[in-house]
Design a protein around this motif. Structure first.
Motif, PDB file in Angstrom:
ATOM      1  N   LYS A  36      42.281  55.238  78.158  1.00 59.99           N
ATOM      2  CA  LYS A  36      43.110  54.963  76.981  1.00 59.99           C
ATOM      3  C   LYS A  36      43.745  53.579  77.084  1.00 59.99           C
ATOM      4  O   LYS A  36      43.872  52.868  76.090  1.00 59.99           O
ATOM      5  CB  LYS A  36      44.193  56.024  76.843  1.00 59.99           C
ATOM      6  CG  LYS A  36      43.667  57.394  76.415  1.00 59.99           C
ATOM      7  CD  LYS A  36      44.810  58.398  76.314  1.00 59.99           C
ATOM      8  CE  LYS A  36      44.283  59.778  75.905  1.00 59.99           C
ATOM      9  NZ  LYS A  36      45.387  60.777  75.833  1.00 59.99           N
ATOM     10  N   PRO A  39      40.032  50.599  77.128  1.00 55.72           N
ATOM     11  CA  PRO A  39      38.825  51.061  76.433  1.00 55.72           C
ATOM     12  C   PRO A  39      37.580  50.326  76.941  1.00 55.72           C
ATOM     13  O   PRO A  39      37.641  49.143  77.291  1.00 55.72           O
ATOM     14  CB  PRO A  39      39.105  50.717  74.968  1.00 55.72           C
ATOM     15  CG  PRO A  39      40.589  50.600  74.877  1.00 55.72           C
ATOM     16  CD  PRO A  39      41.038  50.056  76.198  1.00 55.72           C
ATOM     17  N   GLU A 131      33.196  57.354  75.825  1.00 53.30           N
ATOM     18  CA  GLU A 131      33.968  57.276  74.587  1.00 53.30           C
ATOM     19  C   GLU A 131      33.031  57.493  73.407  1.00 53.30           C
ATOM     20  O   GLU A 131      31.824  57.247  73.505  1.00 53.30           O
ATOM     21  CB  GLU A 131      34.626  55.895  74.444  1.00 53.30           C
ATOM     22  CG  GLU A 131      35.745  55.619  75.421  1.00 53.30           C
ATOM     23  CD  GLU A 131      36.350  54.243  75.194  1.00 53.30           C
ATOM     24  OE1 GLU A 131      37.567  54.172  74.974  1.00 53.30           O
ATOM     25  OE2 GLU A 131      35.595  53.253  75.229  1.00 53.30           O
ATOM     26  N   TYR A 133      32.592  56.753  69.107  1.00 60.28           N
ATOM     27  CA  TYR A 133      33.066  55.915  68.006  1.00 60.28           C
ATOM     28  C   TYR A 133      32.313  56.278  66.730  1.00 60.28           C
ATOM     29  O   TYR A 133      31.166  56.736  66.770  1.00 60.28           O
ATOM     30  CB  TYR A 133      32.808  54.430  68.299  1.00 60.28           C
ATOM     31  CG  TYR A 133      33.494  53.895  69.532  1.00 60.28           C
ATOM     32  CD1 TYR A 133      34.736  53.275  69.447  1.00 60.28           C
ATOM     33  CD2 TYR A 133      32.880  53.981  70.778  1.00 60.28           C
ATOM     34  CE1 TYR A 133      35.357  52.765  70.580  1.00 60.28           C
ATOM     35  CE2 TYR A 133      33.490  53.480  71.913  1.00 60.28           C
ATOM     36  CZ  TYR A 133      34.731  52.871  71.814  1.00 60.28           C
ATOM     37  OH  TYR A 133      35.336  52.371  72.936  1.00 60.28           O
TER      38      TYR A 133
END
Length: 369
Positions: A36, A39, A131, A133
């Motif tokens: 966090k 990134p 991650e 997106y």
């Protein structure tokens, strides 16, 4: 009394994440808080994709490539996304979602990419991070260079396929197989820019116009050799580049044979004699088997250019001992085949389950075939 240092619980020495209080795994953070704070991706560029609505290829770094949308998205993200230097072994997967639309040259569609990025930390390579997106993406449609050529009817070479004179059933089959093979070969090389841009039928065959000289002539040579067909090639100057390079249009004339492997043909054996052979294998050098005694011979294909397959017919076997005898289907009289001594064909006939066998009638004589 003060607790000795060595007696303190192990967890009292464990580093804690300064954000959530969990066990610190990297620097002063747990893995969740680390990603966090850091990134993997610093920024994504605008994603604009060019696609050919005709063949489905995509334009990547100036080249039209064949790739599925997912593979293309992975390549685009890997090339264009800015990653944090704290990470290594970065990999991407992505899925392109577009609304319903009809792809056509000059149109576009706006959709979304669901991307997933995975990486390891440079400091602690055993820690894996990921991650997800959602990114906007635009797809613009235009014809690739190959499809422009195909749709423009441009061509550099012509392959002319002509039927044999006095065409037999096997000759007609050979012609159709040659045309079909050329079409399949051209389709196989479509990724390299080869297309059949135009077809024209003629009274005794068909002309196929192809976009690339080199590949077209290679195909013509290969197919003609495979089928034992006649081949003539010529060239004609049709243009010149700005640098002075001359451009030629090639024409390959393929004369289909009047036979196929398995056909029975009559071949001039010299001194006015003709012998019957079964075609075993076609090519520059034909492999034949004599009908009379089963001997194998090789023959240059040019010596067979005027040969045509002889029609086979079915005859009833009327006797097998002491020699084979069949019923002549033309006059219904028993007859001993001229090649009854051919052990291979005689045994084949004798083992027939329905009491019938294939024969060829040539100059009023019967031959097992």
């Amino acid at each position: 009394m003060k607790t000795p240092l060595f007696a303190m619980e192990k967890e009292d020495f464990e580093r804690k994440c300064i954000v959530c209080g969990r066990k610190a795994e990297i620097e002063e953070f747990c893995s969740r808080c680390y990603i966090k704070q850091n990134p993997i991706i610093k920024s994504f560029p605008d994603i604009a994709i060019k696609a050919c609505p005709s063949c489905g290829r995509f334009l990547l770094e100036g080249k039209w490539i064949e790739a599925g949308p997912s593979a293309l998205i992975s390549q685009l993200l890997a090339k264009k996304a800015r990653t944090d230097s704290k990470y290594c072994r970065v990999s991407f997967t992505g899925e392109l979602n577009l609304p319903e639309h009809s792809p056509a040259p000059g149109t576009s569609a706006i959709g979304e990419i669901h991307a997933r990025v995975s990486a390891s930390s440079v400091e602690s390579k055993h820690l894996a991070f990921s991650e997800e997106y959602s990114l906007p993406a635009s797809v613009y449609y235009e014809l690739c260079n190959d499809c422009k050529l195909q749709n423009s009817k441009y061509f550099e070479a012509t392959i002319q396929i002509r039927r044999a004179e006095h065409e037999t059933a096997d000759g007609a089959s050979a012609f159709e197989q040659i045309v079909s093979r050329i079409r399949k070969e051209a389709e196989h090389l479509s990724a390299k820019g080869l297309h059949i841009s135009k077809e024209e039928k003629s009274p005794n065959g068909i002309d196929l116009m192809l976009t690339l000289n080199s590949y077209a002539i290679q195909i013509a040579r290969r197919v003609a050799s495979e089928f034992g067909a006649g081949l003539k090639i010529n060239e004609r100057l049709f243009s010149q580049t700005k640098s002075g390079e001359r451009l030629y249009r090639m024409t390959a004339l393929i004369s289909a044979p009047n036979f196929l492997p398995g056909s029975v043909v009559a071949v001039n054996a010299g001194k006015g004699r003709e012998e019957l052979f079964t075609v075993i294998e076609s090519g520059k050098v034909m492999q034949l088997e004599a009908l009379i005694d089963g001997k194998r011979v090789s023959m240059q294909k040019y010596k067979m250019e005027r040969c045509g397959s002889l029609p086979r017919t079915t005859a009833q076997i009327v006797r097998t001992v002491p020699y084979i005898e069949v019923l002549n289907p033309e006059n219904f009289q028993p007859a001993v085949p001229e090649n009854a001594s051919n052990k291979k064909l005689s045994e084949k006939a004798m083992n027939s389950k329905d009491g019938k066998t294939q024969i060829v009638i040539y100059e009023e004589k019967i031959y097992l075939a």
